[in-house]
Design a protein around this motif. Structure first.
Motif, PDB file in Angstrom:
ATOM      1  N   ASP B  12       0.854  -1.185   0.000  1.00  0.00           N
ATOM      2  CA  ASP B  12       0.000   0.000   0.000  1.00  0.00           C
ATOM      3  C   ASP B  12       0.891   1.236   0.000  1.00  0.00           C
ATOM      4  O   ASP B  12       1.437   1.628   1.037  1.00  0.00           O
ATOM      5  N   ARG B  14       0.259   4.256  -0.277  1.00  0.00           N
ATOM      6  CA  ARG B  14      -0.303   5.557   0.120  1.00  0.00           C
ATOM      7  C   ARG B  14       0.431   6.118   1.334  1.00  0.00           C
ATOM      8  O   ARG B  14       0.904   5.379   2.199  1.00  0.00           O
ATOM      9  N   GLY B  16       1.359   7.394   4.768  1.00  0.00           N
ATOM     10  CA  GLY B  16       0.849   6.966   6.065  1.00  0.00           C
ATOM     11  C   GLY B  16       0.742   5.454   6.177  1.00  0.00           C
ATOM     12  O   GLY B  16       0.610   4.899   7.261  1.00  0.00           O
ATOM     13  N   GLN B  17       0.790   4.729   5.034  1.00  0.00           N
ATOM     14  CA  GLN B  17       0.695   3.265   5.049  1.00  0.00           C
ATOM     15  C   GLN B  17       2.062   2.651   4.770  1.00  0.00           C
ATOM     16  O   GLN B  17       2.503   1.741   5.450  1.00  0.00           O
ATOM     17  N   VAL B  18       2.722   3.199   3.754  1.00  0.00           N
ATOM     18  CA  VAL B  18       3.973   2.604   3.293  1.00  0.00           C
ATOM     19  C   VAL B  18       5.107   2.933   4.264  1.00  0.00           C
ATOM     20  O   VAL B  18       5.111   3.976   4.904  1.00  0.00           O
ATOM     21  N   SER B  19       6.036   1.968   4.387  1.00  0.00           N
ATOM     22  CA  SER B  19       7.154   2.166   5.309  1.00  0.00           C
ATOM     23  C   SER B  19       8.473   1.820   4.612  1.00  0.00           C
ATOM     24  O   SER B  19       8.596   0.754   3.990  1.00  0.00           O
ATOM     25  N   LYS B  30       6.205  -4.176   7.335  1.00  0.00           N
ATOM     26  CA  LYS B  30       5.499  -3.074   7.998  1.00  0.00           C
ATOM     27  C   LYS B  30       4.495  -2.392   7.074  1.00  0.00           C
ATOM     28  O   LYS B  30       3.804  -1.464   7.474  1.00  0.00           O
ATOM     29  N   THR B  31       4.493  -2.804   5.806  1.00  0.00           N
ATOM     30  CA  THR B  31       3.605  -2.151   4.843  1.00  0.00           C
ATOM     31  C   THR B  31       2.458  -3.091   4.492  1.00  0.00           C
ATOM     32  O   THR B  31       2.697  -4.221   4.066  1.00  0.00           O
ATOM     33  N   PRO B  32       1.232  -2.659   4.694  1.00  0.00           N
ATOM     34  CA  PRO B  32       0.119  -3.555   4.387  1.00  0.00           C
ATOM     35  C   PRO B  32       0.029  -3.872   2.894  1.00  0.00           C
ATOM     36  O   PRO B  32       0.473  -3.075   2.058  1.00  0.00           O
ATOM     37  N   VAL B  34      -2.337  -4.469  -0.342  1.00  0.00           N
ATOM     38  CA  VAL B  34      -3.692  -4.136  -0.815  1.00  0.00           C
ATOM     39  C   VAL B  34      -3.854  -4.589  -2.258  1.00  0.00           C
ATOM     40  O   VAL B  34      -2.885  -4.961  -2.917  1.00  0.00           O
TER      41      VAL B  34
END
Ligand SMILES: Cc1cc2nc3c(=O)[nH]c(=O)nc-3n(C[C@H](O)[C@H](O)[C@H](O)COP(=O)(O)OP(=O)(O)OC[C@H]3O[C@@H](n4cnc5c(N)ncnc54)[C@H](O)[C@@H]3O)c2cc1C
Ligand code: SF4
Lengths: 555, 298
Positions: B12, B14, B16-19, B30-32, B34
């Motif tokens: 993801d 976007r 605030g989501q990506v790390s 750590k990154t969801p 999608v």
């Protein structure tokens, strides 16, 4: 003629209370019904005060049509109602108990996004059963005609649709009523302008500050000198966890006297009388505005043409019963009667008769007499004639008049509570300003306390609203940009103001051939679609396309 | 009308989501994950076909079991009648070619050959745009890419599509292909519903699919149930179910060699904004001087 148009037995335009009532009644009678709503959700475009009344004498009330309505869609049951006559800090309060309870089964406070979207879900379920349903994000743009006769509707987002009956429940500034030649938007005297702030309240604060039980609410009205002489008044209604505080003024008063509506609202919000109710942490959840028809002047006596039936605000069916505003209940009644008229006509095999039957029902059920009381037609209108209005005004303001007010004392409260008398009050300064001011001065006492309310600036109010802008496709265009033709909108538009560059209307001087001309310019981005400039300026006025424009979360 | 939509899970990206770690490498853990955002256009195109022509929409992906949530996302956010996941260790680390082989075999295994196969325009992580066309090559169907609108004529058994030729709105080509066909949607794709009956059907289907996605979510959340029973709208196939030789799929079946990874440089900002206080006369004079040549038309 062969065409590929879809056909529904009934098309209902608008999913406010009028449209919801019409659609539910049609669906209950197995009429295939399609409901078209321009908002992205029902209620996203709508504003009311809002106290919805269920009148004992009404043939239909909203909970007749939607049995769970009060449980699910309203906020508080309003049982107390007061009017405050204000002059400076002096206030004289009358209990409007009798007027409020006259012919009233119940009255609840509502927020329109919650109420209308709940209704829309029920309506969709009911109409879906008939083969129709409810669609949002669709703006009906006009009437479909064949051989000069109305046979359906045209839409921005859909191909044209035919129908045996079109119920226009599209509210004030009904484009369909205009298209049919049944209503025009020319005279400011025929409209009110309503402006409202929804104010957040901490949990439990309403019970404490207004001394009401859980689920119960109160209504307060305000008139006198706190609105700079504008004809109209203010209101405060308690919702579950917020307050609806607003003003309703005659549009001609706003226009002619160049009032700034947002400033008049601020005068109310910052009055010391409201200080304890609002408390120290003022948080405005939403600023909103809309025109309100004055049924005494515009309720159409014959609100139909061909297959088109107008209901609710679209037909001008909005009653100002003295200081109490009743629009939603009449929209419900009219919606249900229009549907019933179509069902009757259909059962007799002549759907074209629906309009005549609807008109007869409005008359026979006593709706028309509430909307256009005969006593107002004779006495009220007379009192509005300029020489008479200024004489009565001057009398009340004279030492003799003042003495009379003092002598009458609390029996004035009875006058305020008489539905008969308030029905014939003329729309002059007397009732709204002069008399309440005199009452406050002669009979009132000063309120203690200071207001700490700091109201937001207009650009913050606009900034806090949600918009889906239709880039490059303005829904209002200036026909005449001279200040003489359209300058009133600079002040009257509730999201514009003199010397404010971030609103819809601005005035400026442009040099042409060595002379300076005062003109106005228009930017529709901050528009809240209130309808004001359709009446007070020279514009080509339409609503934005489906789903576009402002989206109210509270309403 | 039977449609199959291919999708893939991606990080993801976007805000605030990506790390990212200190070296700028993506932190997968750590990154969801999608659904690849572009695939939603493909799914919307399939939904449009279902609304207008009826039929079923199957959503298919190849990837680890965690992709069940990706399938659920597509079902919830757009639409799906049923979900297919092609998944086992042998399929892991596949490049676009091995993925295409596997996906095409999955499509072939369906009990009914689809009339339309849809894919989105390239994935947010790989950016190759190869998988769709390669799958089409395996399936041997006509291919239409960069599709922005779509009309299916079931009687004539063909599809007519508008496609962007150079990713510019004014260069649009209209093409026609016999069914079955393979459609790659462009991110400019817009479903269009001009009849009330279609919008009503769309509304019904959206409600149905949200409920289905919730049901699938409950099934996913309940491990005990997952082992004991099956959810009838979800099918998982491994390489044996598909009768695929492990040498031709997954890492072993991937001819791609990754020689190195370079960070993508940030696009330079094109314009600079200098705030000027209109009250400040000196500032304003400077600004007017600067703008004078433009005003003079130089
Ligand atoms: C500030 C204020 C305070 C008020 N206070 C009260 C009060 O306390 N009590 C009371 O009873 N009344 C009050 N009213 C009046 C009341 O809000 C209206 O009378 C009532 O909402 C009318 O209902 P309606 O169904 O006719 O129209 P609306 O509620 O206006 O509904 C019309 C619907 O049609 C839709 N629509 C419009 N045009 C189109 C189109 N072209 N295509 C598709 N959809 C369209 C709109 O989005 C809207 O949903 C107040 C009004 C205001 C502004
Ligand atoms: S531009 Fe017109 S319709 Fe819009 S908010 Fe201002 S007065 Fe109202």
């Amino acid at each position: 003629m062969t065409d590929d148009y879809e056909h529904y037995e009934a098309v209902v335009v608008g999913a406010g209370p009028g449209g919801a009532a019409a659609a539910a009644t049609l669906a209950r009678n197995d009429v295939e019904t399609l409901v078209l709503e321009r908002g992205t959700d029902a209620g996203a475009k709508n504003v009311s005060g809002g106290l919805i009344y269920a009148e004992e004498s009404a043939p239909y009330t909203i909970d007749d049509l939607f049995p769970d309505f009060r449980e699910a869609a309203t906020d508080r049951a309003v049982t107390e109602h007061y009017i405050h006559n204000v002059s400076g800090r002096n206030v004289k309060t009358f209990d409007l108990h009798d007027l409020h309870h006259h012919d009233t089964e119940w009255a609840d406070s509502v927020l329109r996004r919650k109420m209308d979207s709940w209704l829309a879900d029920r309506v969709h379920e009911m109409t879906r059963e008939t083969g129709g349903g409810l669609l949002t994000d669709v703006r009906v743009s006009g009437l479909l005609r064949e051989g000069g006769r109305i046979v359906g509707v045209t839409c921005d987002e859909l191909d044209a649709i035919r129908a045996d009956v079109v119920v226009a429940a599209d509210g004030v500034n009904s484009e369909l009523a205009r298209d049919a030649g049944l209503m025009d938007w020319e005279e400011p005297e025929e409209w009110f302008q309503g402006v409202k702030a929804v104010v957040d309240m901490p949990e439990g604060a309403i019970e404490k500050r207004f001394n009401v039980d859980e689920g119960e609410g109160v209504a307060h009205l305000f008139s006198g000198d706190l609105f700079e002489g504008a004809r109209g008044g203010g209101f405060l209604y308690t919702n579950d966890d917020s307050l609806s505080i607003g003003t309703v003024f005659h549009l001609d008063s706003i226009a002619e006297e160049r009032h700034e509506p947002q400033e008049l609202l601020d005068n109310l919000l910052t009055h010391p009388l409201l200080a304890d109710w609002i408390g120290d942490d003022y948080e405005e959840l939403e600023y909103s505005a809309k025109l309100v028809p004055d049924s005494k002047k515009v309720a159409h006596p014959s609100p139909h043409r061909d297959r088109l039936l107008l209901v609710g605000d679209a037909a001008g069916q909005m009653q100002a019963q003295g200081p109490i505003i009743k629009g939603m209940n009449h929209a419900v009644t009219a919606g249900a009667l229009a549907a019933e008229a179509f069902v009757d006509a259909r059962s007799r095999g002549d759907t074209a008769e629906a309009g005549e039957r609807y008109e007869a029902k409005l008359e026979n059920e006593g709706v028309m007499d509430k909307l256009r009381p005969t006593r107002y037609r004779t006495l009220g209108r007379l009192g509005e004639a300029e020489p008479i209005a200024s004489v009565t005004d001057a009398v009340v303001d004279s030492p003799v008049g003042r003495a009379a007010v003092g002598l009458l004392g609390d029996s004035l409260e009875r006058l305020y509570n008489s539905p008969f008398l308030v029905g014939m009050l003329p729309d002059t300064k007397l009732g709204y300003v002069t008399l309440p001011t005199a009452i406050a001065e002669e009979l009132g006492a000063p309120v203690a306390g200071e207001s700490t309310v700091e109201t937001p600036e207009l650009d913050d109010r606009i900034g806090d609203l949600t918009y889906d802008i239709d880039e490059g496709n303005p829904h209002i265009e200036l026909r005449d940009n001279s200040f003489a033709a359209s300058g009133t909108a600079v002040t009257a538009c509730p999201v514009s103001a003199k010397d404010f560059g971030g609103g819809c209307y601005r005035d400026e001087y442009v040099a042409t051939n060595g002379t300076e001309k005062r003109v106005v310019s228009l930017d529709t981005q901050p528009c809240v679609e209130c309808g004001t400039c359709a009446v007070v300026a020279d514009t080509d006025w339409t609503h934005p396309r489906g789903g576009k424009g402002v989206e109210y979360k509270q309403g | 009308m039977r449609s199959v939509v291919l999708t893939k899970g991606v990080p993801d990206f976007r805000e605030g989501q990506v790390s990212f770690d200190e070296d700028g490498h993506l932190e997968r853990g750590k990154t969801p994950t999608v659904m690849n955002p572009n695939d939603k256009y493909a799914l919307r195109a399939a939904l449009q076909t279902k609304v207008r022509q009826g039929g079923t929409v199957s959503l298919m992906s190849m990837g680890p079991p965690g992709y069940m949530e990706v399938l659920q996302e597509g079902m919830r956010d757009v639409y799906a009648d049923d979900l297919y996941l092609l998944s086992d260790r042998e399929m892991g680390a596949a490049d676009t070619w091995a993925t295409a082989m596997t996906a095409a075999t999955g499509i072939d295994k369906l009990d009914e050959r689809p009339d339309l196969v849809f894919a989105g325009f390239k994935t947010a992580d790989g950016e190759t745009g190869h998988t769709g066309p390669q799958t089409e090559w395996c399936l041997d169907m006509p291919l239409i890419t960069h599709v922005i609108s779509l009309e299916v004529d079931p009687d004539e058994e063909h599809v007519r599509a508008k496609r962007l030729v150079e990713a510019e709105a004014d260069e649009i080509e209209t093409v026609k292909a016999p069914l079955p066909a393979f459609i790659v949607t462009d991110p400019e794709f817009e479903a269009s519903y001009h009849r009330a009956e279609h919008r009503l059907e769309h509304k019904d289907l959206r409600e149905t699919t949200r409920k289905r996605a919730d049901e699938f979510g409950e099934y996913l959340a309940d491990d005990s149930e997952k082992e004991a029973t099956e959810w009838d709208r979800f099918t998982m196939w491994n390489h044996a179910d598909l009768n695929l030789d492990p040498d031709f799929i997954g890492l072993d079946g991937s001819p791609t060699i990754v020689a190195g990874v370079d960070p993508i440089p940030k696009a330079p900002s094109e314009r600079e904004a200098t705030p000027v206080d209109p009250e400040d006369e000196a500032d304003m004079e400077g600004l007017i001087d600067e703008l004078a040549p433009y005003a003079a038309g130089d």
